[in-house]
Write a protein that holds these residues in place. Structure first.
Motif, PDB file in Angstrom:
ATOM      1  N   ARG A  60       0.833  -1.204   0.000  1.00 51.05           N
ATOM      2  CA  ARG A  60       0.000   0.000   0.000  1.00 51.05           C
ATOM      3  C   ARG A  60       0.871   1.259   0.000  1.00 51.05           C
ATOM      4  NH1 ARG A  60      -2.630  -3.959  -0.288  1.00 51.05           N
ATOM      5  NH2 ARG A  60      -4.754  -4.337   0.417  1.00 51.05           N
ATOM      6  N   THR A  61       2.064   1.140   0.543  1.00 54.14           N
ATOM      7  CA  THR A  61       2.989   2.274   0.529  1.00 54.14           C
ATOM      8  C   THR A  61       3.586   2.478  -0.850  1.00 54.14           C
ATOM      9  OG1 THR A  61       3.529   1.910   2.863  1.00 54.14           O
ATOM     10  CG2 THR A  61       5.112   3.189   1.567  1.00 54.14           C
ATOM     11  N   ASP A  62       3.975   1.379  -1.486  1.00 55.32           N
ATOM     12  CA  ASP A  62       4.535   1.427  -2.844  1.00 55.32           C
ATOM     13  C   ASP A  62       4.202   0.106  -3.528  1.00 55.32           C
ATOM     14  OD1 ASP A  62       6.105   1.357  -5.176  1.00 55.32           O
ATOM     15  OD2 ASP A  62       7.723   2.499  -4.240  1.00 55.32           O
ATOM     16  N   PRO A  63       3.340   0.144  -4.529  1.00 53.00           N
ATOM     17  CA  PRO A  63       2.921  -1.095  -5.199  1.00 53.00           C
ATOM     18  C   PRO A  63       4.044  -1.857  -5.874  1.00 53.00           C
ATOM     19  CG  PRO A  63       1.435   0.720  -5.728  1.00 53.00           C
ATOM     20  CD  PRO A  63       2.619   1.323  -5.042  1.00 53.00           C
ATOM     21  N   THR A  64       5.197  -1.216  -6.063  1.00 53.83           N
ATOM     22  CA  THR A  64       6.311  -1.924  -6.702  1.00 53.83           C
ATOM     23  C   THR A  64       7.106  -2.765  -5.711  1.00 53.83           C
ATOM     24  OG1 THR A  64       7.920  -0.116  -6.442  1.00 53.83           O
ATOM     25  CG2 THR A  64       6.483  -0.052  -8.393  1.00 53.83           C
ATOM     26  N   ILE A  65       6.839  -2.614  -4.432  1.00 50.82           N
ATOM     27  CA  ILE A  65       7.508  -3.445  -3.424  1.00 50.82           C
ATOM     28  C   ILE A  65       6.920  -4.855  -3.490  1.00 50.82           C
ATOM     29  CG2 ILE A  65       7.863  -3.823  -0.949  1.00 50.82           C
ATOM     30  CD1 ILE A  65       7.796  -0.807  -0.575  1.00 50.82           C
ATOM     31  N   THR A  66       7.776  -5.854  -3.378  1.00 46.93           N
ATOM     32  CA  THR A  66       7.323  -7.242  -3.335  1.00 46.93           C
ATOM     33  C   THR A  66       7.637  -7.848  -1.964  1.00 46.93           C
ATOM     34  OG1 THR A  66       9.422  -8.105  -4.211  1.00 46.93           O
ATOM     35  CG2 THR A  66       7.683  -7.542  -5.810  1.00 46.93           C
ATOM     36  N   VAL A  67       6.739  -8.703  -1.518  1.00 36.40           N
ATOM     37  CA  VAL A  67       6.919  -9.373  -0.230  1.00 36.40           C
ATOM     38  C   VAL A  67       6.759 -10.873  -0.442  1.00 36.40           C
ATOM     39  CG1 VAL A  67       6.084  -9.611   2.133  1.00 36.40           C
ATOM     40  CG2 VAL A  67       6.006  -7.373   1.011  1.00 36.40           C
ATOM     41  N   ALA A  68       7.788 -11.633  -0.096  1.00 33.30           N
ATOM     42  CA  ALA A  68       7.749 -13.093  -0.193  1.00 33.30           C
ATOM     43  C   ALA A  68       7.688 -13.662   1.220  1.00 33.30           C
ATOM     44  CB  ALA A  68       8.976 -13.612  -0.918  1.00 33.30           C
ATOM     45  N   LEU A  69       6.574 -14.305   1.544  1.00 35.07           N
ATOM     46  CA  LEU A  69       6.410 -14.896   2.868  1.00 35.07           C
ATOM     47  C   LEU A  69       7.065 -16.271   2.904  1.00 35.07           C
ATOM     48  CD1 LEU A  69       2.665 -13.952   3.433  1.00 35.07           C
ATOM     49  CD2 LEU A  69       4.658 -12.840   4.466  1.00 35.07           C
ATOM     50  N   ALA A  70       7.873 -16.502   3.930  1.00 29.18           N
ATOM     51  CA  ALA A  70       8.569 -17.783   4.061  1.00 29.18           C
ATOM     52  C   ALA A  70       7.805 -18.777   4.924  1.00 29.18           C
ATOM     53  CB  ALA A  70       9.966 -17.557   4.643  1.00 29.18           C
TER      54      ALA A  70
END
Length: 299
Positions: A60-70
């Motif tokens: 929501r802060t920056d749509p280009t950020i990616t988050v991979a949950l481990a």
């Protein structure tokens, strides 16, 4: 169920609270083209909850950020384990860091505490449930965390079920009427689909409460509030499987196993949400030097 709508509402409010006019520090100290990778690392063991919430704070802060949950929600983890990896523009990563950590630490703390209660009553058949003693605005997140820890949810809100507590009964019987008649009159117009729970604080209240039900509207649950262990056993025997029996009041990790052993069906624990400690998780940020002007990022 924790929905995208719940997550969006909480995360957007938290980001607006934390950076209402943007992140002044990151805007002036961090190069616009700086790219960072950050690991969510457990500083202590626990049970995971809030992966989607954690990710939403960044996207929501920056749509280009990616988050991979481990790890997935409900999964146990060890100290030192990497739980998620975040990659993208460094300004956005640093802006969202505190909101993301605050929420996921809170949710993991609740899940971890809940799992301890669930473990303590294993094999008894008793269900550990939360209460409405939640942080205003965070109920959906906190109750999801309870489920992540293996617990169950009580009614979500005042709109979901009838739950007559001591103050309700005091008002109902203020004119001198008996509990049975007062409850029966009050419930007579209730839809047959509604669940009815009544709180009692003495053994002699049980039969009058049960008698208030009829073929259309029955008492579904009796809560034995702040009963001694001996009185809990007596209450369970007196009710004799006619309705669900819930125990509540002063439940701790030291007492919950003994309470469960009395034969109650549900143990509601306000401490799951109002007293859970935020778990110690950290976000370790490192700079992708090849994608920046070369200016450093503060960790």
């Amino acid at each position: 169920m924790l929905t995208a709508r719940h997550i969006d509402r909480v995360v957007e409010a938290a980001l607006d609270e934390d950076a209402p006019w943007g992140d002044l520090t990151s805007a002036y100290l961090i190069p616009a083209d700086a790219v960072a990778t950050a690991d969510l690392v457990a500083r202590e063991a626990g049970v995971f909850s809030g992966g989607d919430v954690f990710a939403a704070a960044f996207t929501r802060t920056d749509p280009t950020i990616t988050v991979a949950l481990a790890v997935a929600d409900s999964a146990p983890f060890a100290a030192g384990q990497v739980l998620a990896t975040v990659s993208g523009p460094a300004r956005g990563v640093l802006t969202a860091e505190r909101v993301a950590l605050n929420l996921v630490q809170r949710m993991c703390g609740i899940a971890t505490l809940t799992a301890r209660y669930v473990t303590a009553v294993a094999g008894t058949g008793a269900r550990i449930a939360d209460t409405r003693k939640t942080t205003p605005g965070l109920r959906a997140l906190e109750r999801h965390a309870v489920r992540s820890g293996g617990g169950h949810n009580h009614r979500y809100s005042l709109s979901d079920a009838v739950m007559a507590k001591d103050n309700h009964l005091a008002v109902l019987t203020a004119g001198g009427g008996d509990v049975t008649s007062a409850l029966r009159d009050a419930l007579s117009a209730l839809p047959h689909t509604a669940h009815v729970e009544v709180e009692v604080d003495r053994l002699d209240q049980i039969e009058p409460v049960l008698a208030a039900g009829d073929a259309t509207v029955r008492i579904g649950t009796i809560m034995l509030d702040n009963f001694s262990i001996d009185d809990l056993r007596s209450g369970v025997a007196l009710i004799s499987h006619r309705v669900t029996v819930e125990a509540s009041g002063g439940v701790t990790l030291d007492t919950v196993a003994e309470i469960a052993a009395t034969g109650v069906d549900v143990i509601s624990v306000g401490a799951l949400t109002h007293s859970a400690r935020a778990l110690d998780l950290g976000l370790d940020v490192r700079l992708d030097a090849a994608a920046t002007t070369g200016r450093p990022i503060a960790d």
